[in-house]
Design an enzyme around this catalytic site. Structure first.
Site, PDB file in Angstrom:
ATOM      1  N   ASP A 151       0.857  -1.177   0.000  1.00  0.00           N
ATOM      2  CA  ASP A 151       0.000   0.000   0.000  1.00  0.00           C
ATOM      3  C   ASP A 151       0.903   1.240   0.000  1.00  0.00           C
ATOM      4  OD1 ASP A 151      -1.784  -2.101   0.575  1.00  0.00           O
ATOM      5  OD2 ASP A 151      -3.082  -0.789   1.745  1.00  0.00           O
ATOM      6  N   LYS A 214      -6.997   3.542  -3.339  1.00  0.00           N
ATOM      7  CA  LYS A 214      -7.396   3.538  -1.925  1.00  0.00           C
ATOM      8  C   LYS A 214      -7.599   4.976  -1.479  1.00  0.00           C
ATOM      9  CE  LYS A 214      -5.351   2.178   2.556  1.00  0.00           C
ATOM     10  NZ  LYS A 214      -4.220   1.462   3.178  1.00  0.00           N
ATOM     11  N   LYS A 250     -10.359   0.407  -2.363  1.00  0.00           N
ATOM     12  CA  LYS A 250     -10.203   0.193  -0.926  1.00  0.00           C
ATOM     13  C   LYS A 250     -10.495   1.484  -0.171  1.00  0.00           C
ATOM     14  CE  LYS A 250      -6.867  -1.182   2.667  1.00  0.00           C
ATOM     15  NZ  LYS A 250      -5.507  -1.719   2.946  1.00  0.00           N
TER      16      LYS A 250
END
Length: 314
Positions: A151, A214, A250
């Site tokens: 991430d 995300k 996400k």
């Protein structure tokens, strides 16, 4: 499993003319909670699906291998075995465990014998204010420790200054460094100022090869919101229509209740369809969310709410 997004050449013409109508996006997002009423077994089914899409997360300064091991035990058995047996469910786990690079080895050891992936934040999380070579080195370190997913965080300054080619080059370098590991691009949407910036940054991240986009690090004053998520999902839809590749989504930060889990799944279903209700295309970055889902599942099975102190913590 969808085909992995390979990215494209830098194509500013795909997003340069985007201008998001913020009041319209907010009205659309506000209408979502009332659009589907999920009760009884249907609500329970949607909550179970949310569990399998959770990236169970600990990103605290006082993380230790023991805390990570407890979190991984929770990821392996996120709900009471008796409750799952009563519903005829076997093998339910969370979608992943998300930790700092220094905790990846501990997570891998604790998850041995399972298929639960370990995600690691990297690239100077949460601010991203490090030289690019050090950010890429952090990705390599996390991979060396065994991370399955990375991430990453973007340089917000590139977005705020409209330097889209610099953002693309940075993200492309990160994607290449990730190699076979999935790359989730954290846009830190609460710091991008406008929904138009969110839409454009989403397009650049996908063009650079992000497997997921995300919303947040969870450390910003404002994290995942439904209007921001709506804009990002429509960017995903546009990208799929242009390229044929499905990119995951996400939301992270601020999702704390079972109602949040339901609302975001309704948004996914209405904007992208049921294919995006699987953990290979939808993850929820969360830590406290699971406890409230447990309470709702306990109520569904037993007819009463469990006290929070009776629910095992990660």
């Amino acid at each position: 499993m969808p085909r992995r997004n390979p990215g494209t050449d830098f194509r500013p013409d795909w997003f340069a003319r985007i201008a998001v109508n913020t009041p319209a996006a907010e009205r659309r997002a506000a209408s979502l909670p009332a659009r589907r009423s999920l009760k009884r077994e249907w609500q329970a089914a949607w909550l179970l699906n949310a569990v399998r899409c959770i990236d169970l997360t600990t990103l605290s300064g006082d993380d230790t291998p023991d805390r990570v091991a407890r979190l991984c035990a929770k990821a392996r058995r996120p709900l009471e075995a008796d409750h799952l047996a009563a519903m005829g469910i076997e093998g339910l786990t969370t979608g992943a465990v998300c930790v700092y690079p220094t905790m990846v080895a501990a997570a891998k050891a604790a998850l041995g014998g399972t298929r639960i992936p370990v995600a690691s934040v990297a690239t100077g999380f949460p601010a991203g204010l490090m030289p690019l070579d050090l950010r890429l080195a952090e990705i390599r370190h996390a991979l060396d420790q065994g991370a399955d997913e990375i991430d990453i965080v973007i340089s917000r300054a590139h977005v705020l200054q409209g330097d889209w080619s610099a953002l693309y080059d940075e993200l492309r370098a990160m994607r290449e460094t990730c190699g076979p590991a999935l790359m989730k691009a954290i846009l830190a949407t609460g710091e991008l100022k406008t929904l138009t910036n969110v839409a454009r940054a989403s397009h650049v991240a996908m063009q650079a090869g992000a497997d997921f986009i995300k919303t947040s690090t969870g450390k910003e004053p404002v994290n995942a919101t439904l209007p921001v998520s709506l804009v990002m999902l429509r960017a995903i839809r546009d990208y799929r229509d242009r390229t044929g590749f499905a990119v995951g989504f996400k939301p992270a930060g601020g999702l704390r209740t079972a109602r949040d889990a339901l609302n975001w799944q309704v948004l996914m279903a209405e904007e992208l369809g049921r294919d995006w209700l699987r953990p290979d295309l939808f993850r929820i970055g969360a830590s406290s969310l699971l406890a409230d889902i447990e309470r709702q599942i306990s109520h569904y099975v037993t007819g009463r709410y469990a006290a929070l102190h009776r629910l095992a913590a990660g």
